[in-house]
Design a protein around this motif. Sequence first.
Motif: not given
Length: 155
Positions: A60-62, A114-120, A122-132
């Motif tokens: 989760a950057k930064p 506040e009002k920023q978005s952090i891209a997290i 994830l590895m979901v069943n060993n597949k990469e997925q990014t959620v804001n």
Amino acid sequence: MKSMILSAVMVLVSSAALAADIEITNARIFVPIKGTNTTAGFGTIKNTTKSEVSIKVVEAKPFKAVELHESSEKNGRMTMAKMETIKIAAGQSFELKPGGHHIMLFDAEKPVEEKQSIAIKLMVNNKEQTVNFPVVSRLTKEAPADKKEEAHHHH
């Protein structure tokens, strides 16, 4: 206007997650407590598949580090333990909430506001997925229930 923006963000978050095995609703990260660079992330994760999913939090950057944590009460004191994965049965949901399971975000390398978005990531069943995850004030309607969460920042 604020609710329209929040609704648009939630639609984007939900639609981004629909292509994968999970859907995350009410995703949010609290603004770090003044004087700290650590915070936590919350939301409800729904398994949209017909089999169990395994989820790991990768990045989760930064923030320099990110971990799944489980809070529990032991001998009248709140404690936290690191978890490697979350497993969610087919069609079930898993709640990340203050005082319970959550995503800990450590050592922000720049201010998180506040009002920023952090891209997290994830590895979901060993597949990469990014959620804001939108960054929100601690002074939301949930603030009274979140008092226990403040203790999480004193690792």
